[in-house]
Design an enzyme around this catalytic site. Structure first.
Site, PDB file in Angstrom:
ATOM      1  N   THR A 217      -7.187  15.404  18.069  1.00  0.00           N
ATOM      2  CA  THR A 217      -7.889  16.665  18.340  1.00  0.00           C
ATOM      3  C   THR A 217      -7.241  17.824  17.591  1.00  0.00           C
ATOM      4  O   THR A 217      -7.926  18.619  16.945  1.00  0.00           O
ATOM      5  CB  THR A 217      -7.880  16.958  19.856  1.00  0.00           C
ATOM      6  OG1 THR A 217      -8.577  15.902  20.517  1.00  0.00           O
ATOM      7  CG2 THR A 217      -8.549  18.280  20.166  1.00  0.00           C
ATOM      8  N   CYS A 218      -5.926  17.936  17.661  1.00  0.00           N
ATOM      9  CA  CYS A 218      -5.249  19.098  17.086  1.00  0.00           C
ATOM     10  C   CYS A 218      -5.590  19.277  15.607  1.00  0.00           C
ATOM     11  O   CYS A 218      -5.973  20.349  15.171  1.00  0.00           O
ATOM     12  CB  CYS A 218      -3.739  18.965  17.275  1.00  0.00           C
ATOM     13  SG  CYS A 218      -2.826  20.260  16.443  1.00  0.00           S
TER      14      CYS A 218
ATOM     15  N   CYS B 287      -6.617  22.708  17.257  1.00  0.00           N
ATOM     16  CA  CYS B 287      -5.712  23.800  16.873  1.00  0.00           C
ATOM     17  C   CYS B 287      -5.794  24.195  15.396  1.00  0.00           C
ATOM     18  O   CYS B 287      -5.861  25.378  15.067  1.00  0.00           O
ATOM     19  CB  CYS B 287      -4.255  23.410  17.146  1.00  0.00           C
ATOM     20  SG  CYS B 287      -4.007  22.378  18.582  1.00  0.00           S
TER      21      CYS B 287
ATOM     22  N   LYS C 165      -9.261  25.412  14.121  1.00  0.00           N
ATOM     23  CA  LYS C 165      -9.478  26.661  14.883  1.00  0.00           C
ATOM     24  C   LYS C 165      -8.684  27.811  14.273  1.00  0.00           C
ATOM     25  O   LYS C 165      -9.186  28.904  14.091  1.00  0.00           O
ATOM     26  CB  LYS C 165      -9.073  26.413  16.344  1.00  0.00           C
ATOM     27  CG  LYS C 165      -9.181  27.567  17.316  1.00  0.00           C
ATOM     28  CD  LYS C 165      -7.991  28.479  17.394  1.00  0.00           C
ATOM     29  CE  LYS C 165      -6.659  27.847  17.639  1.00  0.00           C
ATOM     30  NZ  LYS C 165      -6.437  27.327  18.964  1.00  0.00           N
TER      31      LYS C 165
ATOM     32  N   ALA D  85      -9.544   0.624  20.685  1.00  0.00           N
ATOM     33  CA  ALA D  85      -8.701  -0.374  21.367  1.00  0.00           C
ATOM     34  C   ALA D  85      -8.965  -0.361  22.871  1.00  0.00           C
ATOM     35  O   ALA D  85      -9.246   0.680  23.455  1.00  0.00           O
ATOM     36  CB  ALA D  85      -7.231  -0.078  21.090  1.00  0.00           C
TER      37      ALA D  85
ATOM     38  N   TYR E 264      -8.941  29.112  27.246  1.00  0.00           N
ATOM     39  CA  TYR E 264      -8.431  29.241  25.879  1.00  0.00           C
ATOM     40  C   TYR E 264      -9.568  29.164  24.853  1.00  0.00           C
ATOM     41  O   TYR E 264      -9.703  30.015  23.991  1.00  0.00           O
ATOM     42  CB  TYR E 264      -7.513  28.055  25.546  1.00  0.00           C
ATOM     43  CG  TYR E 264      -6.126  28.051  26.093  1.00  0.00           C
ATOM     44  CD1 TYR E 264      -5.047  28.338  25.276  1.00  0.00           C
ATOM     45  CD2 TYR E 264      -5.870  27.687  27.400  1.00  0.00           C
ATOM     46  CE1 TYR E 264      -3.746  28.275  25.747  1.00  0.00           C
ATOM     47  CE2 TYR E 264      -4.578  27.620  27.885  1.00  0.00           C
ATOM     48  CZ  TYR E 264      -3.512  27.916  27.058  1.00  0.00           C
ATOM     49  OH  TYR E 264      -2.230  27.852  27.519  1.00  0.00           O
ATOM     50  N   ILE E 265     -10.350  28.075  24.948  1.00  0.00           N
ATOM     51  CA  ILE E 265     -11.314  27.808  23.878  1.00  0.00           C
ATOM     52  C   ILE E 265     -12.409  28.867  23.873  1.00  0.00           C
ATOM     53  O   ILE E 265     -12.844  29.323  22.810  1.00  0.00           O
ATOM     54  CB  ILE E 265     -11.886  26.374  24.024  1.00  0.00           C
ATOM     55  CG1 ILE E 265     -10.746  25.360  23.843  1.00  0.00           C
ATOM     56  CG2 ILE E 265     -13.003  26.116  23.025  1.00  0.00           C
ATOM     57  CD1 ILE E 265     -11.153  23.893  23.993  1.00  0.00           C
TER      58      ILE E 265
ATOM     59  N   GLU F  49     -11.044  32.158  22.394  1.00  0.00           N
ATOM     60  CA  GLU F  49     -10.744  31.994  20.967  1.00  0.00           C
ATOM     61  C   GLU F  49     -12.031  31.966  20.139  1.00  0.00           C
ATOM     62  O   GLU F  49     -12.149  32.664  19.128  1.00  0.00           O
ATOM     63  CB  GLU F  49      -9.932  30.708  20.750  1.00  0.00           C
ATOM     64  CG  GLU F  49      -8.521  30.831  21.304  1.00  0.00           C
ATOM     65  CD  GLU F  49      -7.655  29.592  21.111  1.00  0.00           C
ATOM     66  OE1 GLU F  49      -6.438  29.699  21.289  1.00  0.00           O
ATOM     67  OE2 GLU F  49      -8.189  28.501  20.795  1.00  0.00           O
TER      68      GLU F  49
ATOM     69  N   ASP G  60      -2.643  14.722  26.431  1.00  0.00           N
ATOM     70  CA  ASP G  60      -3.721  15.238  27.286  1.00  0.00           C
ATOM     71  C   ASP G  60      -4.308  14.182  28.221  1.00  0.00           C
ATOM     72  O   ASP G  60      -4.886  14.538  29.249  1.00  0.00           O
ATOM     73  CB  ASP G  60      -4.856  15.808  26.426  1.00  0.00           C
ATOM     74  CG  ASP G  60      -4.481  17.122  25.759  1.00  0.00           C
ATOM     75  OD1 ASP G  60      -3.299  17.500  25.808  1.00  0.00           O
ATOM     76  OD2 ASP G  60      -5.381  17.759  25.179  1.00  0.00           O
TER      77      ASP G  60
ATOM     78  N   HIS H 296      13.350  47.753  13.931  1.00  0.00           N
ATOM     79  CA  HIS H 296      12.454  48.898  13.826  1.00  0.00           C
ATOM     80  C   HIS H 296      11.915  49.044  12.415  1.00  0.00           C
ATOM     81  O   HIS H 296      12.652  48.809  11.468  1.00  0.00           O
ATOM     82  CB  HIS H 296      13.244  50.154  14.220  1.00  0.00           C
ATOM     83  CG  HIS H 296      12.414  51.385  14.233  1.00  0.00           C
ATOM     84  ND1 HIS H 296      11.469  51.633  15.198  1.00  0.00           N
ATOM     85  CD2 HIS H 296      12.379  52.446  13.376  1.00  0.00           C
ATOM     86  CE1 HIS H 296      10.885  52.795  14.953  1.00  0.00           C
ATOM     87  NE2 HIS H 296      11.412  53.303  13.854  1.00  0.00           N
TER      88      HIS H 296
ATOM     89  N   GLU I 154       9.785  45.373  19.088  1.00  0.00           N
ATOM     90  CA  GLU I 154      10.906  46.177  19.599  1.00  0.00           C
ATOM     91  C   GLU I 154      10.587  46.741  20.982  1.00  0.00           C
ATOM     92  O   GLU I 154      11.482  47.003  21.783  1.00  0.00           O
ATOM     93  CB  GLU I 154      11.286  47.294  18.628  1.00  0.00           C
ATOM     94  CG  GLU I 154      10.271  48.397  18.492  1.00  0.00           C
ATOM     95  CD  GLU I 154      10.701  49.443  17.465  1.00  0.00           C
ATOM     96  OE1 GLU I 154      11.788  50.020  17.622  1.00  0.00           O
ATOM     97  OE2 GLU I 154       9.952  49.675  16.503  1.00  0.00           O
TER      98      GLU I 154
END
Ligand code: NDP
Length: 465
Positions: free
Chosen positions: A42-43, A48, A51, A115, A184-185, A188, A309, A442, A447
Site C-alpha cells: 500500500t505505502c 503514502c 499521496k 498465498a 487521515y485520508i 489529505e 496493518d 532563528h 523556534e
C-alpha cells in the site's frame, strides 16, 4: 531444516513483509515472499508515496499565490493531470523495482501470486496470470503481512463512489469532488484536490475532523481547510448516491443534496484477511477482525506471526517496518525484540500539515489529572509578508508533577519534518526545563516550540489545572 522448503514464508510484499523477509534472508535463512499485486504494498503503490507526490503537485497552487506577494509576475498556471499521473507511475514503478531488487539481493525468493495457508507449515500459491509460481510450499515459519484494504459505508448507491485506491488513477481530474470521512485520508485528499483546483467538499459524520487528535489541532485544521477553499460539512451522513446525466448526486442528512463528479470514500481501512485460510489453521482474529498477536507479533498458532496493518495496532508504514524487523531479530538473529508502540510520532499531510507525538491534552488529563499547557497560534512570517491569513498552531502538553513533556502537537508548514525531531526528545522523556534550555534556531517556525514560556490559561476558565 531439511524438512521444509523454506525457513520463512512471508505473505505480502509491503513495508512490513519486505523488511522481515530481507532481514531474515540476510541471516542466511531460506526465505520466500508471495505477493498477489505489485511489490511495495500500500505505502509504495497506492498510499503514502503516491499521496505525497500528489500533495507536492497540489501545493504549487498556493506557492504561486505566495510568489505574487513576493514580487513575482506569474502567468495563470495550468495543471496537466495526465502528465502528472504518467510521471507518478514511472516513479512508483522505479521504487517497486528497487524493492524487488533488494529482496533478491538479500537472497529472498519472490513468488507472484495469492498465498493461502493450508496448515501451520504449508502455504498454497495461486499464481498471478503469466506467472509459474503456483504450488504448495512448506515453511518452518509463516509471516502474515497482507496489510489492509479501504472500506466503503453501506447505503444505496455507495458502489458509485471510489476509494483511495482509485483516486490515484482517476481518468480525468474532476471539476467537483465530495470526500467522505474525517480521518487521515479524507483531510489529505481534500487538500490535494482543493489544491489542484477541484471544487472540494468534505463531509464528516462527527463533530470535527481527525477524531483522536488533540482538540485544538482538530479545530485549527478545520478552520484552515475552509480558509483554503475546502467546504467542510460536519455531522454529515449519506442517505443515498445516484448517478445522473450530469454527475453523482449525494443525498445527505439535513436535506442537503450535493452534485459532484466524484465521491471519494475515505471511511477507514480493514485488515486484509480474506482468502488467507487463517480460519482453517485456527489463527485467532480480534474483535476488529485483525490478526491477534502478542508483543513479539506471534499469533496463537506456534509457527505463524503477523505484522503491519493486518494486525491493526498502529497502522503506519514505519511501525510495520519496525514490527517486521523485530520479528526477524527475534526469530533469525536470536535477539528477542519487541517494538515499543509508545510515543510513535505521526504526520497528516493535510494542507497545512500536522505532526504529533504523544498524548493529546484530553488523554493526558485523563491519565495524570494535572497538566500544564503551552500553546501558540500565529501567522508565520512568510504568510504575514504577503498579507495571507493562514495560521500555524503549536502545543506542548506537560505532566505537572514531573514536568515531562508528554505531547507535542504542531500544525504548520513542515510540521512532519519538525515532529520527527521533537519525537526523539519526547521518547527520551524530556522535561519542559530541558526542552527550554535548547536555544532557538532563528528565524524559523520551529523556534516557537522552544520559546513558549507562559502557561496557557483557557479564556473564561482561569488557571488550567
Ligand atoms: P481513519 O480511521 O483515520 O478515518 C476513517 C474516517 O471515516 C473517520 O473519520 C470515520 O469517522 C469515518 N467513517 C468510518 N466509517 C464511516 C461510515 N460508515 N460512514 C461515514 N464515515 C465513516 O481511516 P483512513 O481511511 O483515513 O486511514 C486509515 C489509516 O491509514 C489511518 O488510521 C492511518 O493509520 C493510516 N494512514 C496514515 C497516513 C499518514 O501517516 N499520513 C495517511 C493515510 C492513512 P469516525 O471518526 O466518526 O469514526
Amino acid at each position: 531444516m531439511a524438512d521444509f522448503d523454506f525457513d520463512l514464508f512471508v505473505i505480502g510484499a509491503g513495508s512490513g513483509g519486505v523488511r522481515a523477509a530481507r532481514l531474515a534472508a540476510l541471516s542466511g535463512a531460506k526465505v520466500a515472499v508471495a505477493e498477489e499485486h505489485r511489490v511495495g504494498g500500500t505505502c509504495v503503490i497506492r498510499g503514502c508515496v503516491p499521496k505525497k507526490f500528489m500533495v507536492y503537485a497540489s501545493e504549487f497552487a498556493n506557492q504561486v499565490k505566495t510568489a505574487k506577494g513576493y514580487g513575482w509576475a506569474v502567468e495563470p498556471p495550468r495543471f496537466d493531470w495526465k502528465a502528472f499521473l504518467t510521471a507518478k507511475d514511472v516513479e512508483i514503478a522505479r521504487l517497486s523495482g528497487i524493492y524487488v531488487t533488494n529482496l533478491r539481493k538479500a537472497g529472498a525468493h519472490l513468488l507472484h501470486g495469492k498465498a493461502r495457508v493450508i496448515d501451520p507449515h504449508t502455504v498454497e500459491v495461486e499464481p498471478k496470470e503469466g506467472s509459474e509460481d503456483g504450488g504448495r510450499y512448506t515453511a518452518k515459519r509463516i509471516l502474515i503481512a497482507t496489510g489492509g484494504r479501504p472500506t466503503k459505508p453501506d447505503f444505496p448507491g455507495a458502489e458509485l463512489g471510489v476509494t483511495s485506491n482509485e483516486a490515484f488513477h482517476l481518468p480525468e481530474l474532476p471539476k467537483r469532488i465530495l470526500v467522505v470521512g474525517g480521518g487521515y485520508i479524507a483531510v489529505e485528499f481534500a487538500g490535494i484536490f482543493n489544491g489542484l483546483g477541484v471544487e472540494t467538499t468534505l463531509c464528516y459524520r462527527g463533530s470535527n475532523v481527525l477524531r483522536g487528535f488533540d482538540d485544538d489541532i482538530r479545530s485549527h485544521l478545520a478552520d484552515e481547510l475552509e480558509k483554503r477553499g475546502v467546504k467542510v460539512i460536519l455531522g454529515c451522513s449519506h442517505q443515498s448516491l445516484e448517478k445522473t446525466a450530469t454527475g453523482l448526486v449525494s443525498k445527505l442528512n439535513n436535506d442537503i443534496t450535493l452534485e459532484t463528479d466524484v465521491v471519494l470514500f475515505a471511511t477507514g481501512r480493514a485488515p486484509y484477511v480474506e482468502g488467507l485460510g487463517l480460519e482453517t489453521v485456527g489463527v485467532k482474529l480480534n474483535e476488529r477482525g485483525a490478526v491477534a498477536v502478542d508483543s513479539y507479533s506471534k499469533t496463537n498458532v506456534d509457527s505463524i506471526w503477523a505484522v503491519g496493518d493486518v494486525t491493526d495496532r498502529i497502522n503506519l508504514t514505519p511501525v510495520a517496518i519496525r514490527e517486521g524487523a523485530a520479528f526477524a531479530e527475534t526469530e533469525f538473529f536470536d535477539r528477542p525484540t519487541s517494538f515499543d508502540h509508545e510515543a510513535v510520532a505521526s504526520a497528516v499531510f493535510s494542507q497545512p500539515p500536522v505532526g504529533v507525538v504523544g498524548m493529546t491534552e484530553a488523554e493526558a488529563r485523563h491519565a495524570f489529572g494535572a497538566v500544564d499547557i503551552y500553546q501558540s497560534a500565529f501567522r508565520p512570517m512568510k504568510v504575514v509578508f504577503y498579507g495571507g491569513q493562514e495560521r500555524s498552531f503549536m502545543k506542548l502538553v506537560v505532566r505537572q508533577d514531573d514536568q515531562r513533556i508528554v505531547g507535542v502537537h504542531v500544525m504548520s508548514p513542515d510540521a512532519p519534518e519538525i515532529i520527527q525531531m521533537a519525537a526523539i526528545a519526547v521518547k527520551m522523556g524530556v522535561t519542559k526545563a530541558q526542552w527550554d534550555s535548547t536555544c532557538a534556531v532563528h528565524p524559523t517556525l520551529a523556534e516557537e516550540l522552544v520559546t513558549m514560556r507562559e502557561k496557557y490559561v483557557q479564556p473564561g476558565v482561569g488557571t488550567v489545572a
